[in-house]
Design a protein around this motif. Structure first.
Motif, mmCIF file in Angstrom:
data_model
loop_
_atom_site.group_PDB
_atom_site.id
_atom_site.type_symbol
_atom_site.label_atom_id
_atom_site.label_comp_id
_atom_site.label_asym_id
_atom_site.label_seq_id
_atom_site.Cartn_x
_atom_site.Cartn_y
_atom_site.Cartn_z
ATOM 1 N N ILE A 96 70.376 60.033 84.143
ATOM 2 C CA ILE A 96 69.207 59.664 83.350
ATOM 3 C C ILE A 96 69.168 58.154 83.116
ATOM 4 C CG2 ILE A 96 68.041 59.962 81.129
ATOM 5 C CD1 ILE A 96 67.926 62.397 82.963
ATOM 6 N N ILE A 149 71.832 63.954 89.628
ATOM 7 C CA ILE A 149 70.887 63.279 88.732
ATOM 8 C C ILE A 149 71.630 62.535 87.636
ATOM 9 C CG2 ILE A 149 69.198 63.728 86.895
ATOM 10 C CD1 ILE A 149 67.990 65.883 88.632
ATOM 11 N N ILE A 155 64.880 59.682 85.976
ATOM 12 C CA ILE A 155 66.171 59.863 86.628
ATOM 13 C C ILE A 155 66.389 58.816 87.721
ATOM 14 C CG2 ILE A 155 65.995 62.346 86.166
ATOM 15 C CD1 ILE A 155 65.985 61.304 89.787
#
Length: 238
Positions: free
Chosen positions: A203, A201, A137
């Motif tokens: 990715i 968050i 992340i």
């Protein structure tokens, strides 16, 4: 003015005095004065080096204390956001991580379950948990990288931690999935973990540098990390 400039200035006065007296002395007296000066300079130099080292050690200690204070004081965290302060409020990793693969306790205390710390298998996997363990992340606001090593369907922490670390403008952070992250030491030099709400968050696909990465994962497959057996048993569906 640096340390070397200061030392040269200190030595200049006795040097000038020696030169003024040098021409007035006999050869034997000059030899004796030279030996005395060498002894005094050597002694003074060793003392100065000792005091400088003591000062440097003290400075490092004060900087370490200040860094810890700023990283935990409410509203004054340096390079930390309220929602991603080290889990357990001041947790740092040792060279020998806690044995997370040990058998689950029969009855966990509430504190043991904080920050995705429960050893109970997450099965079934809640539909609202978007991310999985092993995914790499980047924090949307603060930009540091890390890898997910645990999650809770809703945030689990002490009330004092919530009051200190969660913004009053974001009460919904407590009711959304929160993820335990080990942070890339290239982004933060001290090995640490954070506890991050899902909305902060994003990715990415990159390897993470952390001294305990092998404790949690077997290898990086080019996209994400493959968990060790004990972590896979705790999160059978990621």
């Amino acid at each position: 003015m640096n340390t070397w400039h200061l030392i040269l200035l200190i030595l200049a006065v006795p040097a000038q005095f020696l030169v003024s007296k040098w021409s007035e002395k006999s050869l034997n007296e000059r030899d004796r004065l030279t030996k005395d000066l060498v002894i005094q300079v050597d002694s003074g130099w060793k003392h100065a080096v000792k005091r400088f080292n003591e000062y440097t050690d003290l400075q490092k200690l004060l900087e370490k204390y200040l860094d810890f204070f700023l990283s935990t004081a409410p509203g004054r965290a340096r390079r930390h956001s309220p929602n991603q302060t080290p889990a357990r409020e001041s947790k740092s990793f040792s060279s020998r991580p806690e044995s997370a693969e040990s058998a689950p306790v029969e009855k966990e205390t509430e504190e043991q379950t904080w920050f995705a710390g429960s050893t109970q298998p997450r099965d079934p996997r809640p539909a609202n948990v978007k991310f999985k363990i092993g995914q790499v992340i980047r924090h949307r606001r603060w930009g540091y990288r890390g890898v997910i090593v645990g999650w809770d369907e809703t945030a689990r922490a002490s009330e004092s931690w919530f009051n200190m670390m969660h913004s009053k403008d974001n009460p919904h952070w407590r009711t959304q999935p929160n993820y335990s992250i080990i942070v890339d030491v290239r982004d933060r030099s001290d090995p640490q973990s954070t506890y991050v709400p899902e909305e902060n968050i994003e990715i990415v696909s990159t390897e993470v540098a952390h001294p305990n990465i092998d404790h949690y994962f077997r290898y990086f497959n080019g996209k994400e990390y493959v968990p060790q057996e004990w972590l896979g048993e705790r999160y059978p569906h990621g």
